[in-house]
Design an enzyme around this catalytic site. Structure first.
Site, PDB file in Angstrom:
ATOM      1  N   HIS A   9       0.807  -1.220   0.000  1.00 55.02           N
ATOM      2  CA  HIS A   9       0.000   0.000   0.000  1.00 55.02           C
ATOM      3  C   HIS A   9       0.839   1.268   0.000  1.00 55.02           C
ATOM      4  CE1 HIS A   9      -3.444  -2.587   1.827  1.00 55.02           C
ATOM      5  NE2 HIS A   9      -3.328  -2.747   0.525  1.00 55.02           N
ATOM      6  N   SER A  35      -6.609  -8.380   9.814  1.00 53.77           N
ATOM      7  CA  SER A  35      -7.951  -8.954   9.885  1.00 53.77           C
ATOM      8  C   SER A  35      -8.266  -9.785   8.651  1.00 53.77           C
ATOM      9  CB  SER A  35      -8.989  -7.837  10.017  1.00 53.77           C
ATOM     10  OG  SER A  35      -8.997  -7.023   8.857  1.00 53.77           O
ATOM     11  N   GLY A  82      -1.027  -9.852  12.504  1.00 59.20           N
ATOM     12  CA  GLY A  82      -1.689  -8.592  12.799  1.00 59.20           C
ATOM     13  C   GLY A  82      -2.564  -8.032  11.705  1.00 59.20           C
TER      14      GLY A  82
END
Length: 244
Positions: free
Chosen positions: A110, A178, A176
């Site tokens: 990202h 989701s 870490g």
């Protein structure tokens, strides 16, 4: 070095690992994101509507990243690499904590907040060793600079490269995250069928897909614990006693 030690560990990290260094996640109920809805600061539409607000938000977030320090999980992964293990890290995080810990093979899905890029040519990137980006800061082609981050609604330019890396994994460690942000969450689908996968997260019991081993601990506890096992054995393996 024994051939087993050269087995390829691919690590996929999300905001949970950086949160332990004090960097707020966008899902947190407090901190930087609390007063800044995603659609107001992290989308192409927000940039077109109010670039000053977007720049101010990321300047604040950039300062937070600079103050943060790598935690035990970042350091453990870097130490594993220093000990001769083959480690590739794919991260959703835009901070540089993996690099500051000493990891050398890091792919940022990202983008990187400590870089600016041109608004007309994404290949034109500029490091930001200090300060931030202001209106009027331009690239060599004369266009406004923006944060070198992937906003919601934009394509992920390094996704194909990440899929190739995951496809070479002998063991996949997810830390870490989701596993809710697409397309990054689909990376697990590209792992070899025979490659074990383990998720380290306090919510691992709820988050882990079928077939993924679970370590229901924070990154700062679960990752160093795994690394100590691998260093002691000199090889990658999944200790069943650690599965949550």
């Amino acid at each position: 070095m024994a051939e087993e030690r050269r087995s390829h560990l691919v690590v996929f990290t999300g905001s949970g690992i950086s949160a332990e260094s004090g960097i707020q996640t966008f899902r947190a109920s407090d901190g930087l994101w609390a007063d800044h809805p995603i659609e107001a600061v992290a989308t192409p539409e927000a940039w077109r509507r109010d670039p000053r607000r977007v720049l101010e938000f990321y300047n604040t977030r950039r300062a937070q990243v600079r103050r943060a320090r790598p935690n035990a999980a970042h350091k453990a992964l870097a130490e594993l690499e220093k000990r001769g293990f083959r480690v590739s890290i794919i991260t959703q995080n835009i901070d540089d904590l993996h690099e500051r810990a000493g990891s050398r093979n890091v792919l940022h899905l990202h983008g990187e907040i400590l870089k600016a890029r041109s608004t007309v040519d994404a290949r034109m990137q500029y490091r930001l060793p200090r300060g931030g980006i202001e209106l009027g800061d331009i690239c060599d082609k004369g266009s406004q600079l923006r944060p070198d981050v992937v906003w919601f609604g934009e394509s992920v330019p390094h996704f194909a490269e990440a899929c190739e890396i995951v496809g070479e994994a002998d063991l996949l460690l997810v830390v870490g995250t989701s596993l809710a942000v697409m397309p990054a969450a689909s990376l697990l689908d590209h792992a070899p069928m025979e490659a074990p996968c383990v998720l380290v997260d306090p919510e691992a019991e709820r988050l882990s897909p079928p077939g993924v081993a679970r370590i229901c601990q924070t990154a700062g506890k679960g990752v160093p614990q795994l690394v100590r096992h691998w260093q002691r054995e000199g090889r990658l393996w999944m200790p069943e006693t650690l599965a949550g």
